[in-house]
Design an enzyme around this catalytic site. Structure first.
Site, mmCIF file in Angstrom:
data_model
loop_
_atom_site.group_PDB
_atom_site.id
_atom_site.type_symbol
_atom_site.label_atom_id
_atom_site.label_comp_id
_atom_site.label_asym_id
_atom_site.label_seq_id
_atom_site.Cartn_x
_atom_site.Cartn_y
_atom_site.Cartn_z
ATOM 1 N N VAL A 44 -18.755 -65.914 33.069
ATOM 2 C CA VAL A 44 -18.511 -67.231 33.678
ATOM 3 C C VAL A 44 -17.063 -67.657 33.425
ATOM 4 C CG1 VAL A 44 -19.200 -69.655 33.706
ATOM 5 C CG2 VAL A 44 -20.952 -67.871 33.467
ATOM 6 N N CYS A 45 -16.602 -67.471 32.182
ATOM 7 C CA CYS A 45 -15.213 -67.836 31.834
ATOM 8 C C CYS A 45 -14.223 -67.075 32.699
ATOM 9 C CB CYS A 45 -14.920 -67.513 30.375
ATOM 10 S SG CYS A 45 -15.982 -68.363 29.217
ATOM 11 N N THR A 46 -14.518 -65.809 32.949
ATOM 12 C CA THR A 46 -13.608 -64.993 33.767
ATOM 13 C C THR A 46 -13.446 -65.617 35.151
ATOM 14 O OG1 THR A 46 -14.244 -63.030 32.531
ATOM 15 C CG2 THR A 46 -13.287 -62.658 34.719
ATOM 16 N N LEU A 49 -11.323 -69.018 34.853
ATOM 17 C CA LEU A 49 -9.870 -68.864 34.721
ATOM 18 C C LEU A 49 -9.265 -68.369 36.034
ATOM 19 C CD1 LEU A 49 -9.238 -67.565 31.101
ATOM 20 C CD2 LEU A 49 -9.227 -69.872 31.955
#
Ligand code: BEZ
Length: 210
Positions: A44-46, A49
């Site tokens: 999810v973070c990927t 960003l």
């Protein structure tokens, strides 16, 4: 203690993927968005960003600097950025703080032990040019954030900091705004030459000023 709207955003010195920064100096006279990530190399973070890198110009045109924070070391961040660029088809273009000692996470209360005692939740802080906190959001790790909503709130914050206006539910740029109740009808007519539409004494609309 949790940070509240109107509090000064805590200052810190930190290593980031773009070098060491003093946060307040780095912000300068800009608005800022500081947002946390549970960990590097997570799906999810990927995507988050990548999304922010793609729309960075939308933040810049609003005079907003964006910065992410994750508790992993800077070497890991650099490796992860390679993956972000590859998988999200972007070139990362804003700093990611390496908060190994959890100093930023602690100052901003980004670790919620009943959710996870090591990783940060997905916090968002919008900070004004006066260094005061204008918005806080907390999402669970499993839900990627809606950055269009963050831009929408910034539009509302910037508008309402310049005019005695508020914005209604689901407001978008260009739509009618609400005249705050502290302004009298007579003053509203003078302040908002595009006209005031009175639905109730407490509910008055005016077109968005330029
Ligand atoms: C993610 O970024 O994909 C993620 C991180 C921590 C927990 C769940 C998802």
């Amino acid at each position: 203690m949790a940070l509240r709207l109107g509090d000064i955003a805590p200052n810190f010195t930190a290593t980031t993927t773009e070098g060491v920064i003093d946060f307040h100096q780095w912000l300068g006279t800009s608005w800022g968005v500081l947002f946390s990530h549970p960990a590097d190399f997570t799906p999810v973070c990927t995507t988050e960003l990548g999304t922010v890198a793609r729309i960075k110009a939308d933040f810049e045109k609003r005079n907003v600097k964006v910065i992410a924070v994750s508790v992993d070391p800077v070497e890991q961040h650099h490796k992860w950025i390679g993956d972000i660029n590859e998988t999200q088809c972007v070139t990362m273009n804003f700093p990611v703080i390496a908060d190994e000692k959890r100093e930023v996470a602690t100052a901003y209360d980004m670790i919620h032990p009943n959710a996870d005692d090591k990783a940060t939740v997905r916090s968002v802080f919008v900070i004004g040019p006066d260094k005061k906190i204008k918005l806080t959001l907390t999402y669970p790790a499993s839900t990627g954030r809606n950055f269009a909503e963050i831009l929408r709130v910034i539009d509302s914050l910037q508008l309402t900091s310049a005019h005695k206006l508020a914005t209604p539910a689901d407001w978008q740029q260009g739509q009618d705004c609400i005249v705050v109740t502290a302004v009298s009808d007579a003053d509203a007519e003078k302040m908002f030459p595009k006209g005031v539409r009175k639905v109730k004494p407490y509910l008055r609309y005016t077109p968005q000023p330029v």
